[in-house]
Each structure stands twice: as C-alpha cells, then as structure tokens.
Design a protein around this motif. Structure first.
Motif, short mmCIF file in Angstrom:
data_model
loop_
_atom_site.label_atom_id
_atom_site.label_comp_id
_atom_site.label_asym_id
_atom_site.label_seq_id
_atom_site.Cartn_x
_atom_site.Cartn_y
_atom_site.Cartn_z
N LEU A 249 -10.32 44.73 80.55
CA LEU A 249 -11.60 44.12 80.93
C LEU A 249 -11.47 42.61 81.13
O LEU A 249 -12.32 41.83 80.70
CB LEU A 249 -12.67 44.43 79.87
N VAL A 409 -13.63 51.97 78.61
CA VAL A 409 -15.03 52.02 78.15
C VAL A 409 -15.33 53.41 77.60
O VAL A 409 -14.73 54.41 78.00
CB VAL A 409 -16.01 51.66 79.29
N ASP A 442 -18.89 49.56 85.23
CA ASP A 442 -19.60 48.30 85.09
C ASP A 442 -20.65 48.39 83.98
O ASP A 442 -20.86 47.42 83.23
CB ASP A 442 -20.26 47.90 86.41
N ARG A 445 -18.80 48.15 80.70
CA ARG A 445 -18.41 46.76 80.42
C ARG A 445 -19.60 45.96 79.91
O ARG A 445 -19.47 45.16 78.97
CB ARG A 445 -17.86 46.11 81.70
N ARG A 450 -18.93 42.39 78.38
CA ARG A 450 -17.86 41.89 79.22
C ARG A 450 -18.24 41.94 80.71
O ARG A 450 -17.44 41.81 81.56
CB ARG A 450 -16.59 42.72 79.00
#
Length: 450
Positions: A249, A409, A442, A445, A450
C-alpha cells in the motif's frame, strides 16, 4: 518411535452470531517414544494451551508434506532437549484458522505456537489488534534474521496498522514457496510436443495440445488455481515498484492499466482458447491436483508445496519449470509461525521456532522439495529436488519473487476467488473484473487509512 492416532471432529465455536463450524479437525499429539494421543480439550474444541509439561502448536500443513515433516523433525529435537516436555500438535484446515483466528486468540486456552496466514489482511490485522507477541527481541537474540533474510522478512514484519513490509516481527516463515508448472514428460513425448523453454514455446505447446483435443493445463476456479495463474500473468510483466505498491500500500495501483489489465485479458484468452478446460468453478485444488496425478493433463500450474505429493504419487516421469519469460515469479515464503499474546509458555515457543529453523528440520524440508530457507544442497540427494531447490535459490538471489496476491486488504482472497469464477464462466468481463477489483481494493485501503 512415533505412533499416530488421528481424531476427526466437528465442533461449533461459541460467541453467538460468529459461530463457525471447524470441519475435519485432526489433532496429533507427538510425544517422544511414548506414543501419541489426540485430546481436543478446551472450550474451543481445539485443545487447551497446555499444562506445564505440554507445548501446544496449532498448524495447518498437510500431513506428509515437506513442511509438516519439517515440524516433526523439530518436535523430536525439542523433546530431546526438553526432557519431560511433550509437544502437542493440533492440525486443522487453513481456512479454519484464517477465518477464525481472532476469535481463537482471544480466549484463555490459546496455543503456545500458532501458524497463521501471512500478509496485511490476516497476520497483520492480528498483530495490530494485539493478539500476537512481538518477536523482534527474539529475532536478533536467536539469530532468526540470519535465516530469514532480505525480502523474505517483508511478510514477517508489520507496522502499527498491521501493514506488511516494515516494522516489528510478529511471525517467522520456515520455508519457501514458488508458483511453478508441473509437467508430465510422458504426455509431452507421446504428443511430440517440445517442453517449453520460453513464453513463445509455452504458447506453442498449449495450442498443440488443444488442437489434438487435449486440455493442456489442469486448473480450478473453486480455490486457488485461477487466482495463482492470474497473478503470475500480472507479475510476469510487473516491476518491483508496482508489486510493492500493490502489496504494501505504498503507491496507487491502477487495475485498469498494465500489467493488471494485461493479466485479466490474458487469462480470458486462455479460458476462451480451451487451455484450462471448462466448468472450473466447481473444481477444488485437490481435484485439480488429483486429475494431474492421474495422467489426465500434461501440465498443472500450482504452488510448490504440492511438489512432495507429486513426487510420492505420480506414476509417470515428470518435471517442473518456472513461468517462462517472466520478470518476476509468484512466491517467496510460506506461512508464519507466531506466538499468541496470551500464550502460557513463550520461552518454550521460541525454542520450538528455533528448532524449526535449525539445520535438521530445514534439511528435512529440503530433501522433500519443500524449499528450505536454510538451504544445504549437500543434504538433498534427489537430482530433481536439487534442481527445484536451486531454481528457487536463484530466483531468491536476484530478488525475483513477487509474493502472492491476497495479502493487501481484508477480504481480498474471497473477492478475487469470486470474480475469477465469474471470468471462468463468462459472466464477468475482463474490464468489469478490473473495475470491481479497483473499487474493492481502494475501499480496503481507505479502511486502513491508506
């Protein structure tokens, strides 16, 4: 002399809505020369954390595998050096531990050593939640970092948010892994097809077998077959920065651009060409491997732990080769041995991990093709196993390993398996796969800040 008694039980875990069945749980108690019992004690049905004369280890390696036999060697060494202490090894499924690890580690009856899945989505979250012991002081004091070196350390170390690649040590890998092609030399010879040596000859071989009505590659979409192949397509054209950005990440990953978009389209091409067969969604990893061992397919794309199984079970001449023409290769280290924060016998647990990393256990792993981290070519007498290990060592030396795809993730493994089943059935297009992966990644994250 070891004797074994195996118990298979179905227990339901507590805690209301989180109750999950642990299926086909096998408990193996490995005691010196005095025989082996299988006592699944404790409120979790998995065996208690052990009394003052028992070190309890939970693990999920397959019985008879190189990693498992390496553990047995470590057990013998540990019990020899710790008179009066026996090691109780509880063996259960990978998914049972991975999906229930947080619940299993919050009670009082936790093991002293527990094998966990590596990566930010699993081991990293356990570390961030305070469920694992920080092993950093032991790493230096016991010389574990002399065995686990370079990039092999990345999935053993996690920062305060549980992101892999830096920070403190919360697990210790004990062997390597590598995505590879297994091939049936007899079927290649019978068909008059040359064994591939580069990307072009691989495609030529696939087309040649398909043209003869032979599906060339044994695969599956029910578990890891398509997942591993898709990621190998990714890293074949990726550079180190792209891999590290994705896994750790660090930078943005655009799944609608190469090498990601290239990989999903390449996988669709293989599927449509018939190189992987049909009805893959209903097939498991075991079915894929069994079909190859039965001589039904000339090739199988799989992870290296199956090497010892192929060696024992194949009644045909066979070999392996890494994905030809690839910049990077999927793989690096196996799963992690951790010490739960609530473990009762931490000093003994550290001793056991040292025994797993010691030369006798590592030599056992190496002789069976398990890719030891502490490689001694002189200890490997089988030429095929020696070549396979040398291939791994050469890739490791040039930092050519790209890990595995499901670590960044939480929930990514299940997401990828589901969407790849859609690709296999034709219900999901390559572009839709890329877009949905982007959104899922996404969001994951963002949840990690992140």
């Amino acid at each position: 002399m070891f004797t074994r008694r195996t118990a298979s039980r179905r227990r339901t875990l507590r805690h209301g809505a989180l109750a999950t069945a642990l299926t086909a749980l096998a408990a193996l108690t490995l005691g010196g020369c005095g025989g082996v019992g299988s006592d699944l004690r404790g409120s979790l049905g998995l065996g208690r954390g052990g009394d003052d004369h028992t070190l309890t280890v939970w693990q999920f390696e397959t019985k008879g595998s190189a990693a498992y036999d390496g553990f047995l060697t470590a057990v013998r060494a540990f019990e020899r050096d710790h008179p009066g202490i026996r090691v109780e090894v509880v063996t259960q499924g990978f998914d049972s531990i991975r999906r229930n690890a947080k619940m299993l580690l919050t009670g009082d009856d936790v093991p002293d050593v527990m094998e966990i899945n590596k990566g930010s989505s699993d081991g990293g979250q356990l570390a961030a939640q305070g469920l694992l012991t920080d092993l950093t002081p032991q790493v230096g004091a016991r010389g574990w970092d002399d065995v686990v070196t370079g990039s092999m350390q990345n999935l053993a170390r996690y920062d305060k948010d549980g992101i892999a690649g830096s920070g403190r040590w919360f697990g210790i890998p004990t062997s390597g892994q590598q995505f590879t092609f297994f091939y049936n030399k007899d079927l290649f010879a019978k068909a008059g097809v040359p064994v591939p040596h580069d990307a072009a000859s691989l495609m030529s071989a696939l087309r040649a077998f398909t043209a003869k009505g032979q599906v060339p590659v044994s695969s599956n979409a029910g578990e890891f077959g398509l997942l591993q192949l898709w990621y190998q397509f990714v890293v074949a054209h990726a550079d180190r920065r792209q891999v590290d950005d994705y896994l750790f990440l660090r930078g943005r990953t655009d799944f609608t651009a190469p090498p990601w978009s290239t990989a999903s389209r390449e996988l669709v091409r293989w599927l449509r060409a018939g190189h992987l067969g049909t009805k893959l969604g209903g097939l498991t990893q075991n079915q894929m491997e069994t079909a190859f061992l039965a001589g039904k397919y000339p090739l199988m794309a799989d992870n290296s732990p199956v090497f010892s199984t192929v060696g024992r079970s194949a009644d045909f001449d066979w070999g392996t080769f890494a994905f030809p023409g690839a910049q990077l290769t999927e793989g690096l280290t196996g799963q992690l041995l951790s010490v739960p924060a609530r473990a009762r016998h931490k000093d003994l647990a550290y001793d056991f991990i040292s025994d797993v990393l010691a030369k006798p256990a590592q030599d056992t792993v190496g002789r069976e093709g398990g890719l030891p981290l502490r490689s001694d070519p002189a200890a490997i007498t089988d030429p095929r196993t020696r070549r396979f290990t040398a291939q791994f060592d050469a890739l490791k030396k040039r930092d050519a390993f790209a890990y595995f795809p499901d670590y960044p993730v939480t929930g990514l493994l299940e997401f990828l398996e589901s969407r790849l089943q859609g690709l296999a059935s034709g219900d999901v297009s390559a572009s839709r796969f890329d877009r949905e992966l982007q959104a899922f990644y996404d969001d994951g994250r963002a949840r990690l800040g992140r």
